[in-house]
Each structure stands twice: as C-alpha cells, then as structure tokens.
Motif scaffolding. Structure first.
Motif, mmCIF file in Angstrom:
data_model
loop_
_atom_site.group_PDB
_atom_site.id
_atom_site.type_symbol
_atom_site.label_atom_id
_atom_site.label_comp_id
_atom_site.label_asym_id
_atom_site.label_seq_id
_atom_site.Cartn_x
_atom_site.Cartn_y
_atom_site.Cartn_z
ATOM 1 N N ASP A 121 0.932 -1.612 0.295
ATOM 2 C CA ASP A 121 -0.316 -0.418 -0.208
ATOM 3 C C ASP A 121 0.987 0.918 -0.224
ATOM 4 O O ASP A 121 0.412 2.506 -0.865
ATOM 5 N N LEU A 122 1.563 1.230 0.270
ATOM 6 C CA LEU A 122 3.195 2.439 0.260
ATOM 7 C C LEU A 122 3.687 3.216 -1.070
ATOM 8 O O LEU A 122 3.644 4.449 -1.039
ATOM 9 N N ARG A 123 3.997 1.427 -1.355
ATOM 10 C CA ARG A 123 4.560 1.399 -2.502
ATOM 11 C C ARG A 123 3.239 2.371 -3.871
ATOM 12 O O ARG A 123 3.656 3.031 -4.954
ATOM 13 N N SER A 124 2.622 1.798 -3.468
ATOM 14 C CA SER A 124 1.601 2.227 -4.303
ATOM 15 C C SER A 124 0.320 3.536 -4.050
ATOM 16 O O SER A 124 0.427 4.122 -5.479
ATOM 17 N N HIS A 125 1.042 4.196 -2.757
ATOM 18 C CA HIS A 125 0.914 5.722 -2.367
ATOM 19 C C HIS A 125 2.182 6.316 -3.236
ATOM 20 O O HIS A 125 2.303 7.906 -2.704
ATOM 21 N N GLY A 126 3.167 5.485 -3.704
ATOM 22 C CA GLY A 126 3.932 6.569 -3.792
ATOM 23 C C GLY A 126 5.337 6.555 -2.568
ATOM 24 O O GLY A 126 6.685 7.048 -3.565
ATOM 25 N N TYR A 127 5.367 5.825 -2.252
ATOM 26 C CA TYR A 127 6.489 5.936 -1.361
ATOM 27 C C TYR A 127 7.823 4.925 -2.218
ATOM 28 O O TYR A 127 7.558 4.041 -2.341
ATOM 29 N N THR A 128 9.066 5.307 -1.900
ATOM 30 C CA THR A 128 9.832 5.037 -2.688
ATOM 31 C C THR A 128 11.177 4.469 -1.117
ATOM 32 O O THR A 128 11.031 4.869 -0.147
ATOM 33 N N GLN A 129 11.264 3.271 -1.380
ATOM 34 C CA GLN A 129 12.475 2.704 -0.673
ATOM 35 C C GLN A 129 12.064 2.030 0.843
ATOM 36 O O GLN A 129 11.163 1.748 0.210
ATOM 37 N N SER A 130 12.332 2.318 1.876
ATOM 38 C CA SER A 130 12.077 1.196 2.775
ATOM 39 C C SER A 130 12.678 2.017 4.074
ATOM 40 O O SER A 130 13.318 2.782 3.924
ATOM 41 N N GLN A 131 11.786 1.697 4.747
ATOM 42 C CA GLN A 131 12.124 2.610 6.123
ATOM 43 C C GLN A 131 13.000 1.555 7.680
ATOM 44 O O GLN A 131 12.241 0.329 7.786
ATOM 45 N N GLY A 132 13.823 2.146 8.021
ATOM 46 C CA GLY A 132 14.679 1.373 8.752
ATOM 47 C C GLY A 132 14.273 1.263 10.195
ATOM 48 O O GLY A 132 13.656 2.201 10.587
ATOM 49 N N VAL A 133 13.945 -0.144 10.488
ATOM 50 C CA VAL A 133 12.879 -0.336 11.611
ATOM 51 C C VAL A 133 13.682 -1.305 12.688
ATOM 52 O O VAL A 133 14.712 -2.239 12.355
ATOM 53 N N GLN A 134 13.946 -0.590 13.511
ATOM 54 C CA GLN A 134 14.293 -1.231 14.961
ATOM 55 C C GLN A 134 13.742 -2.116 16.004
ATOM 56 O O GLN A 134 12.979 -1.269 16.662
ATOM 57 N N ARG A 135 13.706 -2.769 16.447
ATOM 58 C CA ARG A 135 13.368 -3.449 17.988
ATOM 59 C C ARG A 135 13.926 -3.489 18.653
ATOM 60 O O ARG A 135 15.080 -4.451 18.776
ATOM 61 N N ILE A 136 13.564 -3.642 19.791
ATOM 62 C CA ILE A 136 14.704 -4.461 21.306
ATOM 63 C C ILE A 136 13.582 -5.429 21.651
ATOM 64 O O ILE A 136 12.072 -4.817 22.409
ATOM 65 N N ALA A 137 14.084 -6.634 22.139
ATOM 66 C CA ALA A 137 12.854 -7.440 22.886
ATOM 67 C C ALA A 137 13.631 -7.756 24.284
ATOM 68 O O ALA A 137 15.116 -8.528 24.309
ATOM 69 N N LEU A 138 13.449 -7.409 25.583
ATOM 70 C CA LEU A 138 13.373 -7.864 26.532
ATOM 71 C C LEU A 138 12.380 -9.161 26.952
ATOM 72 O O LEU A 138 11.070 -9.387 27.215
ATOM 73 N N LEU A 139 12.661 -10.448 27.175
ATOM 74 C CA LEU A 139 12.466 -11.446 27.450
ATOM 75 C C LEU A 139 12.920 -12.583 28.649
ATOM 76 O O LEU A 139 14.067 -12.259 28.827
ATOM 77 N N LEU A 140 12.025 -13.279 29.444
ATOM 78 C CA LEU A 140 12.241 -13.822 30.381
ATOM 79 C C LEU A 140 11.483 -15.006 30.433
ATOM 80 O O LEU A 140 10.366 -15.249 29.791
ATOM 81 N N GLY A 141 12.613 -16.633 30.479
ATOM 82 C CA GLY A 141 11.909 -18.211 30.306
ATOM 83 C C GLY A 141 12.516 -18.647 30.980
ATOM 84 O O GLY A 141 13.708 -18.931 31.384
ATOM 85 N N LEU A 142 12.612 -19.941 29.945
ATOM 86 C CA LEU A 142 13.045 -21.049 30.648
ATOM 87 C C LEU A 142 14.025 -22.139 29.732
ATOM 88 O O LEU A 142 13.426 -21.668 28.610
ATOM 89 N N ALA A 143 15.074 -22.515 29.572
ATOM 90 C CA ALA A 143 16.063 -23.385 28.783
ATOM 91 C C ALA A 143 16.028 -24.615 29.654
ATOM 92 O O ALA A 143 16.520 -24.705 30.250
ATOM 93 N N ARG A 144 16.067 -25.692 28.766
ATOM 94 C CA ARG A 144 17.281 -26.715 29.251
ATOM 95 C C ARG A 144 17.849 -27.596 27.645
ATOM 96 O O ARG A 144 17.940 -26.979 27.197
ATOM 97 N N GLY A 145 18.212 -27.985 28.282
ATOM 98 C CA GLY A 145 19.674 -28.685 27.365
ATOM 99 C C GLY A 145 20.940 -28.452 27.304
ATOM 100 O O GLY A 145 21.294 -27.798 28.916
ATOM 101 N N ALA A 146 21.504 -28.440 26.838
ATOM 102 C CA ALA A 146 22.972 -28.451 27.373
ATOM 103 C C ALA A 146 23.618 -26.811 27.322
ATOM 104 O O ALA A 146 22.360 -26.409 27.292
ATOM 105 N N ARG A 147 24.312 -26.740 28.576
ATOM 106 C CA ARG A 147 24.630 -26.028 28.862
ATOM 107 C C ARG A 147 25.771 -25.505 28.328
ATOM 108 O O ARG A 147 26.548 -26.344 28.351
#
Lengths: 218, 199
Positions: free
Chosen positions: B173-199
C-alpha cells in the motif's frame, strides 16, 4: 583489509540501513480545498473523536452500493487513519445522509455539482454541510443526488457513482473544486475515483488547521 | 506459523532425556519495543509506531563446536499501532508479526552467551484501512542479543534475553501511494523464560 576493518564497515553499513527513513512522496501537487464565504475562509476536517464518520444512504437504486464503493475509495487515500467512514443502516445515527432527491430550498452553503448539459447530463447533486455563522457544522450533513435520465442506463449509473464519490469528498472537508478534469473533485467530475492530486489535497487538508467544528445534531 | 510454534512447543515439553545432550530448547515471554514503521511528513511530522507489545519466543539450538551453537528462533508479537502527528494520535489497529531467525551463538563469560542471526519477519494486519491494509508483508531481518542462563531446577535453567534486530519496512500500500525505498525499523525485545539442554 583486516577483519576488524571489515567488521567496522559492515557495522556502519548496518547502522545506516537500520536508521534510514522511507522515501515519502512530496504531495506538492494539490489544489485549494477551503471555501471562501464573503470575507471568511472555511476549513473543515473530522476530528479523530468523530471517526469513523457514519454515512447513511437511502435504499434507492444503487445508492448503498455506490456509497460503499465511494467510502472505500476515500478510506484508501488515508494512510494514517486521519479520516475513515463507514456506511450505517440507521439514519438517526448518521453523520452524513445521502438521499436520492432534489435538495430543499434554503440559504445554507451549497457545495453543488450541477451537471453541464453538454458534458454530463445524466445526474446532479448537492451537498449541504450545514455550517452556521459561528463556524459550526450541525450534523448530519446532507447529500442530495438525482438522476436526470433512467437509472437503468449504464451511463446514469456511472454518473451517480462518481458523483457520490465527489460529494463524499465535500463532506470529508474538500469544500472547493479542482480545476483539473482528471480529479474527482473537478466541478463536473468525469473520473471514477480520487486522483493523486485529490489524495494529496485530502491528506494535506487533514494535517492543516480547521476552523469549522462538527456539532452532533441528534 | 502456528505449525512452527506447535512443533517447537512440543519439543520444549519433551522429557529432558529425549533431548540430545548437545541440543538446547527454550521458551520465553516478554515485551518488544519498536522504532516507527514509517516516518513521514505532511505539513507536520508523522510517526506510525507500534507500542511495546507482548512477545513469545521459542528456540532450539545445537552445539556445532566446543563453544558455539547454531539454532532457530521463532517469535510472535502483537502491538497496538498508532499514527502520531501534532497533538493527534490515530488508531491504526494492531500489528502482529511472526519472526523466524537462523542463529549462531557462543559463550561470552560466566552465564552470559551471545547470539546473532538472520531470517525473516512477516507482518499480519487485520484492518482494511491504513498502510498495512490487505495482505501482509514479509521482510528480511538481522539481529543479535545476549542471553543470561542460570540453573534453577534439575533440568530447567532460568533464561533472560535481550535481543536487538532491524529490518527495512515497506508495504504494497505504501508503494502504491508513491513511497520509495523503505524505512529502517529497529526492535528491542526483553524476554524471560526457561531453557534446558546443553549448557
């Protein structure tokens, strides 16, 4: 080149790629949308609190289907939900009422699209935004649209459809006419959907100050 | 997407003995923060930005060398999307993303590990209006992060993860509206969980 240099170059390229903005269109090609009344200039757009704008269309001929298509076309113009409309089934809750009838006589501001006989004789329409002297638009706004010939004719149906898109363009805030016949907001429209200039005008309109406020009338 | 999550989910609930000694699995919950999907200008500056949203991530990895692992991480995130301009904030619905990344990782020191990888990110959208209307879009993704893993139970470790990734965003939809190239998007995820297996 050392591994450290390669890593530094790769990191710099990655950061540049991660931060660069999209190339947005300029939207410089547009037309005047405001309505000059005497010494006053009226500029209107729907506040976010009124969205989606509720449009009711009389169940006559293809009016509901035409309204759906017109609403979809205008909704598509706005990328950031500056404006949105939906068709509703209850006229008592509508912000805009579309009827297949001639407009009543009155002294309200008329945003008319009267067909010019030699160019598009099939239909005509008028939008009444109901704006008073204190720059308040008393809802609902009204659109009156009539066919001049049989609605069984394909040309009449096409005229009703594109004219309704034009009139809904008035109700979203384009209170003037384009001078370019390739725009849906040309006084006597011939194209079937909003052009890039119509879209530019509508987007700029919704990011410019308005001096007319809608007032719920029901 | 759901099939991938289900397969990895099943792997995480397998008895520890069923896992190869060099294989590790993890499941984590947290939050993802975003930079704007689109930075635009129409009379005034416009930012279309997802709010921080809940995220679930599942991972599986395998030792490929004494200090290195290779694996796959998939995640799903949902965020409210808003357009901000002037004093106005418009509701653009929700943006839901599925991410799949191939990763390599290694030991930093103590309980700290690094990982880096590349993959793809798919956008779903449920609105018929706005720049994500209609079909979604898929983008290439690169990223990395740090994992902190500390033994908690006999077979389970506590896992804390901080991940960073970036991609270039655009949409049909952005391209059909005349937008060119693309927007740099950065994300940061902070997660808490469980793991098992090789240590």
């Amino acid at each position: 080149m050392s591994h450290r240099s390669i890593a530094a170059v790769a990191l710099a390229a990655g950061l540049a790629a991660a931060c660069a903005d999209i190339g947005a269109p300029t939207r410089a090609d547009l037309y005047e949308w405001r309505k000059v009344v005497g010494t006053d200039t009226l500029s209107f757009h729907w506040p976010q609190s009124f969205l989606p704008v509720r449009i009711w269309a009389e169940d006559s001929d293809s009016l509901p289907n035409d309204a759906d298509a017109s609403i979809a076309q205008w909704n598509h113009v706005f990328l950031y939900h500056e404006y949105a409309a939906v068709r509703v089934d209850d006229s008592t809750t509508a912000d805009v009422i579309v009827r297949e009838a001639a407009p009543p006589a009155g002294d309200d501001i008329l945003l008319s699209r009267w067909s010019l006989g030699s160019m598009a004789p099939e239909c005509q329409a008028t939008t009444l935004p109901n704006i008073d002297d204190t720059r308040q638009a008393h809802l609902p706004m009204h659109i009156y649209i009539t066919a001049r010939f049989s609605t069984a004719l394909a040309s009449t149906q096409a005229c009703l459809a594109l004219t309704l898109t034009h009139e809904i363009g008035h109700t979203l805030g384009i209170f003037a006419h384009s001078s370019n016949p390739n725009d849906i907001m040309f006084a006597n429209p011939a194209v079937g959907r909003p052009s890039a200039r119509d879209a530019n005008t509508a987007e700029v309109l919704y990011h410019s100050p308005a001096n007319v406020s809608p007032v719920p009338g029901r | 997407m759901l099939k991938s999550l289900a397969v990895l989910g099943l792997v995480t609930i397998l008895p520890a003995g069923a896992l190869c000694a060099q294989t590790e699995v993890s499941v984590a919950l947290g939050v993802t923060g975003w930079t704007p999907l689109v930075h635009d200008y129409v009379v005034q500056s416009i930012d279309a930005k997802p709010s921080p949203g809940p995220t679930i991530a599942l991972g599986i990895g395998h030792s490929i060398a004494p200090r290195y692992t290779a694996g796959v991480t998939v995640s799903y995130s949902s965020s409210a999307l808003r357009g901000n301009y002037g004093t106005t904030s418009s509701d653009l619905g929700h943006v839901r993303t599925f991410t799949a990344m191939g990763t390599v990782g290694g030991h930093v020191s103590g309980a700290l590990h690094w990982q880096a990888g590349a993959g793809f990110l798919h956008y779903f959208h449920d609105s018929q209006a706005g720049f994500l209307a209609g079909s979604g879009t898929t983008r290439l993704l690169m990223g990395g992060g740090l994992n902190f893993r500390r033994p908690m139970l006999a077979h389970w470790d506590l896992l804390a993860t901080a991940n960073y990734d970036f991609h270039r965003f655009s949409s049909p939809d952005l391209r059909s509206h005349g937008y060119t190239q693309s927007q740099g998007v950065q994300r940061i995820a902070l997660l808490l969980g469980l793991a098992r297996g090789a240590r």
